[in-house]
Write a protein that holds these residues in place. Structure first.
Motif, PDB file in Angstrom:
ATOM      1  N   ILE A   1       4.687  10.780  -1.114  1.00 32.74           N
ATOM      2  CA  ILE A   1       4.061   9.485  -1.400  1.00 32.74           C
ATOM      3  C   ILE A   1       5.046   8.410  -0.946  1.00 32.74           C
ATOM      4  CG2 ILE A   1       3.071   7.968  -3.159  1.00 32.74           C
ATOM      5  CD1 ILE A   1       2.676  10.429  -4.921  1.00 32.74           C
ATOM      6  N   ARG A   2       4.575   7.510  -0.072  1.00 35.79           N
ATOM      7  CA  ARG A   2       5.467   6.485   0.468  1.00 35.79           C
ATOM      8  C   ARG A   2       4.765   5.133   0.500  1.00 35.79           C
ATOM      9  NH1 ARG A   2       6.144   9.323   6.059  1.00 35.79           N
ATOM     10  NH2 ARG A   2       4.070  10.002   5.403  1.00 35.79           N
ATOM     11  N   THR A   3       5.501   4.085   0.203  1.00 32.75           N
ATOM     12  CA  THR A   3       4.995   2.741   0.483  1.00 32.75           C
ATOM     13  C   THR A   3       5.199   2.473   1.972  1.00 32.75           C
ATOM     14  OG1 THR A   3       7.139   1.731  -0.028  1.00 32.75           O
ATOM     15  CG2 THR A   3       5.552   1.917  -1.833  1.00 32.75           C
ATOM     16  N   PHE A   4       4.359   1.600   2.531  1.00 37.85           N
ATOM     17  CA  PHE A   4       4.515   1.297   3.953  1.00 37.85           C
ATOM     18  C   PHE A   4       4.123  -0.140   4.245  1.00 37.85           C
ATOM     19  CE2 PHE A   4       0.127   2.685   3.637  1.00 37.85           C
ATOM     20  CZ  PHE A   4      -0.570   1.917   4.559  1.00 37.85           C
ATOM     21  N   ASP A   5       4.578  -0.616   5.390  1.00 37.58           N
ATOM     22  CA  ASP A   5       4.308  -1.977   5.831  1.00 37.58           C
ATOM     23  C   ASP A   5       3.000  -2.024   6.608  1.00 37.58           C
ATOM     24  OD1 ASP A   5       4.689  -4.130   8.237  1.00 37.58           O
ATOM     25  OD2 ASP A   5       5.696  -4.800   6.404  1.00 37.58           O
ATOM     26  N   LEU A   6       2.103  -2.913   6.222  1.00 41.49           N
ATOM     27  CA  LEU A   6       0.794  -2.995   6.877  1.00 41.49           C
ATOM     28  C   LEU A   6       0.906  -3.382   8.348  1.00 41.49           C
ATOM     29  CD1 LEU A   6      -1.529  -4.714   4.243  1.00 41.49           C
ATOM     30  CD2 LEU A   6      -1.779  -2.429   5.195  1.00 41.49           C
ATOM     31  N   ALA A   7       1.821  -4.289   8.658  1.00 39.07           N
ATOM     32  CA  ALA A   7       1.911  -4.786  10.031  1.00 39.07           C
ATOM     33  C   ALA A   7       2.469  -3.743  10.985  1.00 39.07           C
ATOM     34  CB  ALA A   7       2.777  -6.048  10.065  1.00 39.07           C
ATOM     35  N   THR A   8       3.513  -3.034  10.563  1.00 35.28           N
ATOM     36  CA  THR A   8       4.181  -2.080  11.456  1.00 35.28           C
ATOM     37  C   THR A   8       3.760  -0.643  11.220  1.00 35.28           C
ATOM     38  OG1 THR A   8       6.063  -1.749   9.962  1.00 35.28           O
ATOM     39  CG2 THR A   8       6.188  -3.594  11.513  1.00 35.28           C
ATOM     40  N   GLN A   9       3.132  -0.376  10.049  1.00 37.79           N
ATOM     41  CA  GLN A   9       2.746   0.975   9.642  1.00 37.79           C
ATOM     42  C   GLN A   9       3.969   1.870   9.371  1.00 37.79           C
ATOM     43  OE1 GLN A   9      -0.670   2.228   9.193  1.00 37.79           O
ATOM     44  NE2 GLN A   9      -0.811   0.002   9.066  1.00 37.79           N
ATOM     45  N   ARG A  10       5.147   1.276   9.280  1.00 38.18           N
ATOM     46  CA  ARG A  10       6.352   2.048   9.023  1.00 38.18           C
ATOM     47  C   ARG A  10       6.551   2.277   7.532  1.00 38.18           C
ATOM     48  NH1 ARG A  10      10.905  -0.604  13.094  1.00 38.18           N
ATOM     49  NH2 ARG A  10       9.937   0.088  15.064  1.00 38.18           N
ATOM     50  N   SER A  11       7.032   3.459   7.173  1.00 36.68           N
ATOM     51  CA  SER A  11       7.306   3.772   5.773  1.00 36.68           C
ATOM     52  C   SER A  11       8.457   2.910   5.265  1.00 36.68           C
ATOM     53  CB  SER A  11       7.671   5.253   5.622  1.00 36.68           C
ATOM     54  OG  SER A  11       6.589   6.072   6.002  1.00 36.68           O
ATOM     55  N   LEU A  12       8.352   2.494   3.992  1.00 36.53           N
ATOM     56  CA  LEU A  12       9.383   1.655   3.394  1.00 36.53           C
ATOM     57  C   LEU A  12      10.203   2.410   2.351  1.00 36.53           C
ATOM     58  CD1 LEU A  12       7.293  -1.604   2.910  1.00 36.53           C
ATOM     59  CD2 LEU A  12       8.950  -1.125   4.714  1.00 36.53           C
ATOM     60  N   GLU A  13       9.510   3.132   1.489  1.00 35.86           N
ATOM     61  CA  GLU A  13      10.212   3.805   0.393  1.00 35.86           C
ATOM     62  C   GLU A  13       9.423   5.031  -0.037  1.00 35.86           C
ATOM     63  OE1 GLU A  13      11.843   2.800  -4.145  1.00 35.86           O
ATOM     64  OE2 GLU A  13      10.525   1.397  -3.093  1.00 35.86           O
TER      65      GLU A  13
ATOM     66  N   PRO B   1       0.835  -1.209   0.000  1.00 33.58           N
ATOM     67  CA  PRO B   1       0.000   0.000   0.000  1.00 33.58           C
ATOM     68  C   PRO B   1       0.869   1.258   0.000  1.00 33.58           C
ATOM     69  CG  PRO B   1       0.117  -0.909   2.200  1.00 33.58           C
ATOM     70  CD  PRO B   1       0.847  -1.881   1.317  1.00 33.58           C
ATOM     71  N   ILE B   2       0.240   2.386  -0.293  1.00 37.93           N
ATOM     72  CA  ILE B   2       0.962   3.661  -0.267  1.00 37.93           C
ATOM     73  C   ILE B   2       0.238   4.641   0.662  1.00 37.93           C
ATOM     74  CG2 ILE B   2       1.996   3.385  -2.547  1.00 37.93           C
ATOM     75  CD1 ILE B   2      -0.650   5.935  -2.338  1.00 37.93           C
ATOM     76  N   ARG B   3       1.022   5.568   1.178  1.00 37.18           N
ATOM     77  CA  ARG B   3       0.478   6.615   2.043  1.00 37.18           C
ATOM     78  C   ARG B   3       0.802   7.966   1.411  1.00 37.18           C
ATOM     79  NH1 ARG B   3       1.617   5.336   7.800  1.00 37.18           N
ATOM     80  NH2 ARG B   3      -0.395   4.278   7.534  1.00 37.18           N
ATOM     81  N   ILE B   4      -0.252   8.754   1.162  1.00 42.87           N
ATOM     82  CA  ILE B   4      -0.086  10.081   0.577  1.00 42.87           C
ATOM     83  C   ILE B   4      -0.283  11.115   1.665  1.00 42.87           C
ATOM     84  CG2 ILE B   4      -0.884  11.683  -1.199  1.00 42.87           C
ATOM     85  CD1 ILE B   4      -2.035   9.308  -2.705  1.00 42.87           C
TER      86      ILE B   4
END
Length: 228
Positions: free
Chosen positions: A210-222, A197-200
């Motif tokens: 705009i960042r991708t993030f991990d669903l489990a941790t909610q931490r941004s990935l890229e 998923p992405i977070r805007i």
């Protein structure tokens, strides 16, 4: 026999003149037939042909349940990424957006609709039933897609309405493909054809990040510049 020597042996077999002649015939527009091939041999013959042609290869299996195993074998034999095109288990349009299989099919269609090296030299494994099911036209796929990039101005109310019209489900927090969540100046989206998923993040009406993030941790990935 070690894995290394096995891989070398496979490469030697794939380089055989028989596969070269098959590849040349196909490149010249001729029809070819190989008899007595079954099981993992199908992937081996396909890999041998792919080594000697300069375009994409479509491998069609009779049974959908053999798609993944054939793709795994082709990855072993070629060392090249193999794409799969599975059949849908439902054609109910209200259920498709959140369907993983629909996401896989859409991802492949979007890959083939580009001029990338991957689309020009792809190995695709599918089944007869998957090819018989309808897909959106190139025009419809482009019409129903939107590209967002940092710095763009976006009317969030209209965009959320567009998501709902397209079958996305509003949620307090997203968990599955086909969902979105709006919280203040943040908008989370999980499109069916995305791996993550992405977070805007907005500043007023402007897309700030705009960042991708991990669903489990909610931490941004890229952090990415744009997303479609």
């Amino acid at each position: 026999m070690s894995i290394t020597s096995l891989t070398e042996r496979i490469s030697e077999l794939i380089e055989r003149n028989e596969f070269c002649r098959l590849g040349e015939a196909l490149e010249n527009g001729e029809n070819v037939s190989v008899d007595g091939v079954f099981g993992g041999g199908c992937a081996f013959v396909a890999a041998g042909i792919k080594r000697h042609i300069s375009r994409s290869l479509l491998v069609v299996r009779a049974l959908p349940e053999t798609i993944d195993s054939t793709a795994d074998d082709l990855l072993l034999f070629t060392g090249q990424q193999v794409l799969t095109f599975p059949p849908l288990e439902t054609l109910n349009i209200n259920e498709l957006v959140g369907d993983d299989l629909f996401g896989q099919r859409t991802r492949l269609l979007k890959t083939l609709d580009t001029d990338s090296a991957q689309s020009a030299n792809a190995i695709i494994v599918t089944s007869i039933s998957a090819l018989m099911q309808p897909v959106p036209s190139r025009e419809l796929l482009r019409e129903r897609s939107r590209t967002l990039q940092t710095g763009d101005t976006l009317d969030l109310e209209l965009f959320v309405a567009w998501l709902v019209e397209g079958g996305y489900h509003p949620m307090p927090a997203i968990d599955l493909p086909g969902e979105f969540a709006r919280r203040g100046h943040l908008l989370d989206i999980f499109a069916p054809d995305w791996e993550q998923p992405i977070r805007i993040e907005f500043f007023g009406d402007e897309i700030e990040s705009i960042r991708t993030f991990d669903l489990a941790t909610q931490r941004s990935l890229e952090t990415v510049k744009s997303v479609t």
